[in-house]
Design a protein around this motif. Structure first.
Motif: not given
Length: 431
Positions: A74-76, A83-84, A99-100, A176-177
């Protein structure tokens, strides 16, 4: 834009690659600090990234790995820096948000290993192709130790507080993401892109001729030397020392850093011996004024010659340095060398400073993590000092035992902490 600077040259190459369709879709430029971390990884024989680990002790069984994995994802999804993927394409450093994902790995000690050994081994096996934020969990008697680890190219001190606060909320609420709305993800990406470009613009402005001339004068007397190698039988890994020091009545917050810098300069001269004017490096900086408070790597390494000035003189010089602290480190090195300084850019010591008041505690469900310190990882200089500023000063020193004998390092650490104990109780007035 000024011509002839490292930043302008980099941006020119980046735009040529992006406009010509040679860059992956969504590729962003990197900041000056990220360029340094990418270069360090490429020059490392094992391709190791520069990592920022935090270790937290929780009651055994208190951390739910699946829930933590969702919270990390979720944070990503909210923060592109998490997520880079960092890469170099046709000689041009880039970062490409993807993608996270959340990465939580349970680490089991091997025969003869402690939880500390197992976690440090996991950090040493860090693969470059995974997410920038990862968690490693190891059982340690009646407690579990959680390692929160970041690729330094994705974070700085300000980011650590955003991460502990964001994880606490996401772990509590359970998203979640996929629970991040598309509009929120797009806004986060736009804010991060703007912050990166604003940072590069600030670095470009800070590369003006007057600033470069200042740094050339500041480093003109540098005389670096490598400490004499110690006997092979004792040259094993990293030596460490730790001590807590009380603060004065007023906390000394306004003058804490120049006091630390002065004490570290004294230790550096003791370690490197007479005839050497060593150079310390310390991270400094934050988000550009117009940038959103995004998570990422927005800092610079500032060079500091460890001359024999007194504390008041060093504090005055430090305030002068801060007026040019945004000049990228690689520009400073080039300016010093063009002026004839015999300096390769190698740092003889490192100092990092964290104000713990900026980092909320990490709370996972009903349990709050208690920070513990597992030192022993390789250092990027002959010695490194890290200081955490909270209700007291936690001072840690690590040294490369193949370059610095233990007895020399321990004597330097004792001198450093003695000086800090005296000077934090009676700090020098700020100018």
């Amino acid at each position: 834009m000024q011509s002839g600077t490292i930043t302008s040259s980099y941006l020119s190459h980046y735009r040529r690659l992006a406009d010509g369709g040679g860059a992956p879709e969504g590729a962003l430029p990197v900041t000056g600090a990220q360029r340094r971390f990418l270069l360090a990884r490429r020059l490392d024989p094992a391709g190791r990234a520069t990592l920022v680990p935090l270790f937290f002790a929780f009651p055994a069984g208190a951390v739910d790995p699946d829930r933590l994995r969702k919270a990390a994802g979720h944070l990503a999804a909210l923060h592109p820096a998490l997520r880079a993927r960092q890469l170099v394409l046709r000689g041009v450093p880039l970062q490409v948000p993807g993608a996270p994902a959340g990465h939580v790995e349970r680490v089991r000690p091997r025969a003869g290993e402690s939880a500390r050994d197992a976690l440090l081994r996991a950090l040493g096996e860090w693969a470059a192709d995974g997410p920038p934020l990862r968690f490693f969990l190891a059982a340690d008697g009646d407690r579990d130790v959680l390692a929160l680890v970041l690729d330094h190219a994705a974070c700085d001190e300000q980011s650590l507080g955003l991460i502990t606060a964001g994880l606490t909320d996401a772990y509590r609420d359970g998203p979640g993401p996929r629970d991040v709305p598309a509009a929120a993800a797009a806004d986060g990406l736009a804010a991060y892109r703007d912050a990166v470009h604003l940072q590069l613009a600030a670095e470009e402005r800070a590369s003006h001729p007057d600033a470069l001339a200042y740094w050339a004068r500041r480093l003109a007397g540098v005389r670096s030397s490598t400490p004499a190698p110690v006997e092979a039988s004792s040259a094993l890994g990293t030596g460490t020392a730790l001590r807590r020091l009380p603060l004065g009545a007023d906390g000394g917050r306004a003058t804490a850093f120049p006091v630390l810098l002065d004490a570290c300069a004294t230790a550096a001269r003791a370690l490197h011996g007479p005839g050497c004017l060593p150079v310390l490096g310390y991270p400094w900086g934050g988000r550009p004024p117009a940038a959103a408070p995004v998570l990422g790597c927005f800092l610079n390494t500032v060079a500091h010659p460890a001359d024999e000035d007194d504390l008041a003189g060093r504090a005055a010089a430090w305030w002068e340095d801060l007026d040019r602290a945004d000049t990228p480190f690689d520009e400073v090195v080039h300016a010093a060398r063009r002026a004839g300084a015999p300096w390769s850019g190698r740092l003889d010591g490192l100092l990092t400073f964290e104000d713990l008041g900026r980092r909320p505690p990490l709370r996972l469900g009903d349990a709050t993590g208690r920070e513990v310190h597992f030192d022993g990882r390789p250092v990027q200089a002959p010695f490194a000092v890290s200081v955490s500023y909270g209700s007291d000063l936690l001072v840690r020193m690590a040294w490369d035992r193949s370059a610095v004998p233990d007895h020399h390092a321990e004597a330097a650490f004792a001198s450093l902490t003695e000086a800090l104990g005296t000077r934090t109780a009676h700090p020098v007035p700020a100018p």
